[in-house]
Design an enzyme around this catalytic site. Structure first.
Site, PDB file in Angstrom:
ATOM      1  N   SER A  53      -5.572  -4.723 -22.523  1.00  0.00           N
ATOM      2  CA  SER A  53      -6.451  -4.677 -21.352  1.00  0.00           C
ATOM      3  C   SER A  53      -7.415  -5.854 -21.266  1.00  0.00           C
ATOM      4  CB  SER A  53      -7.242  -3.372 -21.331  1.00  0.00           C
ATOM      5  OG  SER A  53      -8.126  -3.312 -22.424  1.00  0.00           O
ATOM      6  N   HIS A  92     -14.113  -4.029 -23.669  1.00  0.00           N
ATOM      7  CA  HIS A  92     -14.092  -4.450 -22.266  1.00  0.00           C
ATOM      8  C   HIS A  92     -15.332  -5.273 -21.935  1.00  0.00           C
ATOM      9  CE1 HIS A  92     -11.033  -1.273 -20.650  1.00  0.00           C
ATOM     10  NE2 HIS A  92     -10.469  -2.209 -21.392  1.00  0.00           N
ATOM     11  N   ASP A 139     -14.015   0.918 -15.403  1.00  0.00           N
ATOM     12  CA  ASP A 139     -13.718   1.914 -16.438  1.00  0.00           C
ATOM     13  C   ASP A 139     -14.226   3.322 -16.157  1.00  0.00           C
ATOM     14  OD1 ASP A 139     -12.517  -0.079 -17.843  1.00  0.00           O
ATOM     15  OD2 ASP A 139     -14.113  -0.326 -19.310  1.00  0.00           O
TER      16      ASP A 139
END
Length: 197
Positions: A53, A92, A139
């Site tokens: 990701s 992230h 997210d």
């Protein structure tokens, strides 16, 4: 079978020394990990990227070094967080920051002495919204049910300060194949015991 153990039973002092050396190696590794946790103020100062990701910034299997001593996280910074109720670290990028106003009280449900109640805290905590570089959406779907943002103090494990590409594949292999972990640990123990000085 007992005849193969005879050389080790003949000199129990040397066998005990080897076993204690193995225990010393394990305890030293544990102390180094805990010391690194204290210095970085992170429960997991080193983590492995488990998915794609964050490509192209980080690939699956990259080893990340975290730092959690900064009071705030900037937009664009790459962080590692844990989803409440799950034990999987997610790497992230911070897309938005929602600062709390000083003096606003956060209410948190707590359980003390078997009784449930509410605890209020007037210390401000930064709220964050994250997204994987290789993902289409933010997210919010990954967060715990009812959670719209991450809390800086509660959810963030640390900010990424460095990485080593590909080294974490060993960890991924060991977690995907638990029997391999047992074989590796058994092999290491056998090597320590069989080592002669």
């Amino acid at each position: 079978m007992l005849s193969s153990l005879a050389p080790y039973m003949a000199n129990p002092r040397q066998t005990l020394t080897q076993v204690l050396n193995f225990a010393l190696v394990l305890s030293t590794a544990f102390m180094l990990w805990k010391g690194l946790s204290v210095v970085t103020n992170s429960t997991s100062p080193i983590v492995v990227v488990l998915s794609g990701s964050m490509e192209p910034a980080f690939q699956r299997g990259d080893l990340l070094f975290l730092w959690n001593r900064s009071p705030r996280v900037d937009v664009g910074e790459i962080v590692v967080y844990n989803v409440r109720g799950k034990d999987i670290p997610i790497v992230h990028r911070v897309m938005r920051s929602f600062p709390e106003l000083p003096g606003r009280e956060d209410k948190k449900s707590v359980k003390k002495g078997g009784e449930e109640g509410e605890e209020t805290s007037s210390t401000p905590s930064q709220k964050l919204l994250t997204k994987g570089d290789n993902n289409m959406a933010d997210d919010t779907e990954l967060y715990a049910q009812g959670q719209e943002y991450l809390d800086r103090k509660e959810d963030i494990v640390g900010s990424v300060r460095g990485y080593v590409p590909g080294v974490g594949y060993v960890t991924i292999l060991l977690s995907e194949h638990p029997w391999l972990r047992s074989v590796l640990l058994g092999f290491m123990g056998l090597m320590v015991v069989l080592q002669r000085e």
